[in-house]
Design an enzyme around this catalytic site. Structure first.
Site, PDB file in Angstrom:
ATOM      1  N   ARG A 113       0.828  -1.218   0.000  1.00  0.00           N
ATOM      2  CA  ARG A 113       0.000   0.000   0.000  1.00  0.00           C
ATOM      3  C   ARG A 113       0.858   1.262   0.000  1.00  0.00           C
ATOM      4  O   ARG A 113       0.453   2.296  -0.539  1.00  0.00           O
ATOM      5  CB  ARG A 113      -0.929   0.001   1.205  1.00  0.00           C
TER       6      ARG A 113
ATOM      7  N   LYS B 259     -17.197 -16.822   2.855  1.00  0.00           N
ATOM      8  CA  LYS B 259     -18.646 -16.839   3.036  1.00  0.00           C
ATOM      9  C   LYS B 259     -19.420 -16.363   1.813  1.00  0.00           C
ATOM     10  O   LYS B 259     -19.130 -15.313   1.255  1.00  0.00           O
ATOM     11  CB  LYS B 259     -19.010 -15.977   4.240  1.00  0.00           C
TER      12      LYS B 259
ATOM     13  N   GLY C 273      -9.124  -8.168  -0.399  1.00  0.00           N
ATOM     14  CA  GLY C 273      -7.873  -8.113   0.343  1.00  0.00           C
ATOM     15  C   GLY C 273      -7.110  -9.425   0.332  1.00  0.00           C
ATOM     16  O   GLY C 273      -5.898  -9.449   0.096  1.00  0.00           O
TER      17      GLY C 273
ATOM     18  N   GLY D 256     -12.522  -3.819   1.001  1.00  0.00           N
ATOM     19  CA  GLY D 256     -13.928  -3.452   1.188  1.00  0.00           C
ATOM     20  C   GLY D 256     -14.434  -2.540   0.082  1.00  0.00           C
ATOM     21  O   GLY D 256     -15.524  -2.732  -0.445  1.00  0.00           O
TER      22      GLY D 256
HETATM   23  P1  ADP Z   1     -11.230 -11.593  -0.204  1.00  0.00           P
HETATM   24  O1  ADP Z   1     -10.601 -10.867   0.975  1.00  0.00           O
HETATM   25  O2  ADP Z   1     -10.273 -11.765  -1.329  1.00  0.00           O
HETATM   26  O3  ADP Z   1     -12.532 -10.963  -0.608  1.00  0.00           O
HETATM   27  P2  ADP Z   1     -12.488 -13.516   1.565  1.00  0.00           P
HETATM   28  O4  ADP Z   1     -12.196 -12.631   2.728  1.00  0.00           O
HETATM   29  O5  ADP Z   1     -13.905 -13.640   1.135  1.00  0.00           O
HETATM   30  O6  ADP Z   1     -11.572 -13.077   0.307  1.00  0.00           O
HETATM   31  O7  ADP Z   1     -11.998 -14.997   1.884  1.00  0.00           O
HETATM   32  C1  ADP Z   1     -10.686 -15.325   2.166  1.00  0.00           C
HETATM   33  C2  ADP Z   1     -10.616 -16.507   3.103  1.00  0.00           C
HETATM   34  O8  ADP Z   1     -11.400 -17.587   2.632  1.00  0.00           O
HETATM   35  C3  ADP Z   1      -9.221 -17.049   3.224  1.00  0.00           C
HETATM   36  O9  ADP Z   1      -8.741 -16.791   4.519  1.00  0.00           O
HETATM   37  C4  ADP Z   1      -9.345 -18.542   2.952  1.00  0.00           C
HETATM   38  O10 ADP Z   1      -8.643 -19.343   3.865  1.00  0.00           O
HETATM   39  C5  ADP Z   1     -10.846 -18.771   3.123  1.00  0.00           C
HETATM   40  N1  ADP Z   1     -11.319 -19.934   2.357  1.00  0.00           N
HETATM   41  C6  ADP Z   1     -11.234 -20.158   1.043  1.00  0.00           C
HETATM   42  N2  ADP Z   1     -11.745 -21.352   0.712  1.00  0.00           N
HETATM   43  C7  ADP Z   1     -12.172 -21.926   1.863  1.00  0.00           C
HETATM   44  C8  ADP Z   1     -12.792 -23.181   2.185  1.00  0.00           C
HETATM   45  N3  ADP Z   1     -13.051 -24.080   1.251  1.00  0.00           N
HETATM   46  N4  ADP Z   1     -13.083 -23.408   3.470  1.00  0.00           N
HETATM   47  C9  ADP Z   1     -12.799 -22.485   4.423  1.00  0.00           C
HETATM   48  N5  ADP Z   1     -12.232 -21.293   4.187  1.00  0.00           N
HETATM   49  C10 ADP Z   1     -11.908 -21.004   2.916  1.00  0.00           C
HETATM   50 MG    MG Z   2     -11.007 -10.899   3.089  1.00  0.00          MG
END
Ligand code: ADP
Ligand code: MG
Length: 401
Positions: free
Chosen positions: A39, A204, A357, A381
């Protein structure tokens, strides 16, 4: 949207709201060290362009969530030092916004010089829900600048004193980073070259329903991996063992699958998954058909067939947006799906945008070449909210008269 080319910054005191919220860790001597200066690097272009234009720069930024308390571990001091190294000139540090000599330090800046104010979230009014409290702080900030430049894309989804309220008090413009982020998201939201593929993952499904709802009418294909895939598989009637599942979202997901069919959008789900009893890689790991996940096992990554399938779809695309890792990439045993997808994206000719992120962190952690992506967003976000189709207050305020 005005940029720093559209307002006069020469010899002016420019209040620059940057996003310098880098991850930090205490070293063996108890000193806070920056673990990822991505960043900070992303903020250099604007600072150097302002310096070339002979501006006097006063940087405003935050670190973590001190909630109005002067927490020493959340001081911006190490950030100011590192940023100074990156831009090639030392940055004068202002310990206390309300200190007696703050205005004197700012007014003594010469063109091209930089000062940085201590963590703006040490001020409780910064994040107040009460607009009058925020405006009070914004008025204090406004005494330190003649113009305001917003470059912290990571905070433009926030209604905060140093983001939106200050922008209403001074002539304002977007910095280079905000310009670049805006341009990339405008392209994928309003002007995508087809075929247009969106790859979604992460933990999620509830976090990403807004994104899917907004993008479903724009994309050609939706590839779904990560923890959210299991709610989709369950909605199709398959058992998912102990995998992440949001039972209360199944109806919504069923509706989404129907909408996709009506709109001729192909939803691609995992055909195989990597399973284990434990999230940390300590238990045996195997690969099974996505429709035959055994009781007691968790799906923790997309399987090799799915990775190949997703990679092929990415290869055929002209525009790809990727948000959310395909598995628990932090653990080696469950990183390969994320790695294959990221590599496919890096190798493709498609215009590629990465939001989220953890997805950006995954690219760095897995050692992929960041320059092979057209845009890696610095705002987790903020990028999600843009993909949801929301208007972000810190960008909207730039359009106000
Ligand atoms: P981003 O920040 O890129 O939007 P998220 O915050 O939605 O992504 O999700 C990231 C997290 O999802 C990671 O910490 C990863 O470990 C978890 N994750 C990915 N696939 C799975 C899974 N099958 N079961 C549990 N956690 C998962
Ligand atoms: Mg995230």
């Amino acid at each position: 949207m005005k940029t720093i080319d559209d307002i006069d910054v020469t010899n002016q005191r420019v209040l620059l709201r940057a996003d310098l919220n880098a991850p930090m860790k205490q070293d063996a001597n108890g000193v806070m060290q920056i673990t990822d200066d991505g960043r900070l690097k992303a903020s250099v272009t604007t600072i150097n362009d302002l310096r070339k234009k002979n501006a006097k720069i006063v940087v405003l930024a935050h670190l973590g969530r001190p909630k109005g308390e002067r927490k020493p571990e959340l001081s911006l001091k190490p950030i100011a030092k590192r940023l100074g190294e990156l831009v090639g000139t030392p940055i004068t540090f202002i310990d206390d916004l309300n200190g007696a000599d703050t205005l004197t330090i700012v007014n003594a800046l010469k063109p091209g010089e930089i000062a940085m104010v201590e963590n703006i979230r040490y001020e409780k009014d910064e994040t107040s829900k009460d607009a009058t409290e925020r405006q009070k702080l914004a008025k204090v900030l406004a005494t330190l600048g003649d113009v305001f430049v917003i470059d912290g894309f990571g905070v433009v989804h926030r209604e905060q004193a140093s983001v939106t309220d200050i922008a209403r008090l001074l002539p304002k413009a977007a910095g280079r980073l905000v310009q670049a982020e805006q341009k990339a998201f405008d392209k994928v939201l309003n002007n995508p070259v087809r075929p247009y593929v969106v790859v979604l993952g992460g933990s999620k499904v509830s976090d990403k329903l807004g994104v899917i709802n907004n993008l479903i009418s724009k994309v050609d294909k939706l590839l779904i991996g990560g923890g959210m895939a299991f709610t989709f598989l369950k909605a199709q009637g398959f058992e998912v063992g102990d995998s992440l599942l949001e039972i209360d979202r199944i109806e919504e997901v069923k509706q989404l699958i129907k909408t996709a069919q009506e709109k001729n959008v192909e939803i691609v789900l995992p055909v195989d998954v990597v399973i284990s009893k434990e999230l940390d890689g300590s238990a045996p790991v195997s690969v099974v058909d996505a429709h035959q996940i055994p009781v007691g096992q968790k799906g923790l990554d997309i399987g090799p067939k799915t990775s190949e399938l997703f990679a092929t779809k990415i290869r055929d695309a002209k525009t790809v947006v990727w948000n959310g890792p395909m598995g628990v990439f932090e653990v080696n045993a469950f990183a390969s799906g994320t790695k294959t997808v990221a590599q496919a994206l890096a190798n493709s000719d498609a215009y590629s945008v990465v939001g989220g992120g953890d997805s950006a962190a995954a690219i760095r952690l897995l050692g992929l070449d960041e320059s092979k992506f057209d845009h890696i967003s610095t705002g987790g976000g903020a990028s999600l909210e843009l993909l949801e189709g929301k208007v972000l207050p810190g960008l909207a305020v730039l359009e106000e008269g």
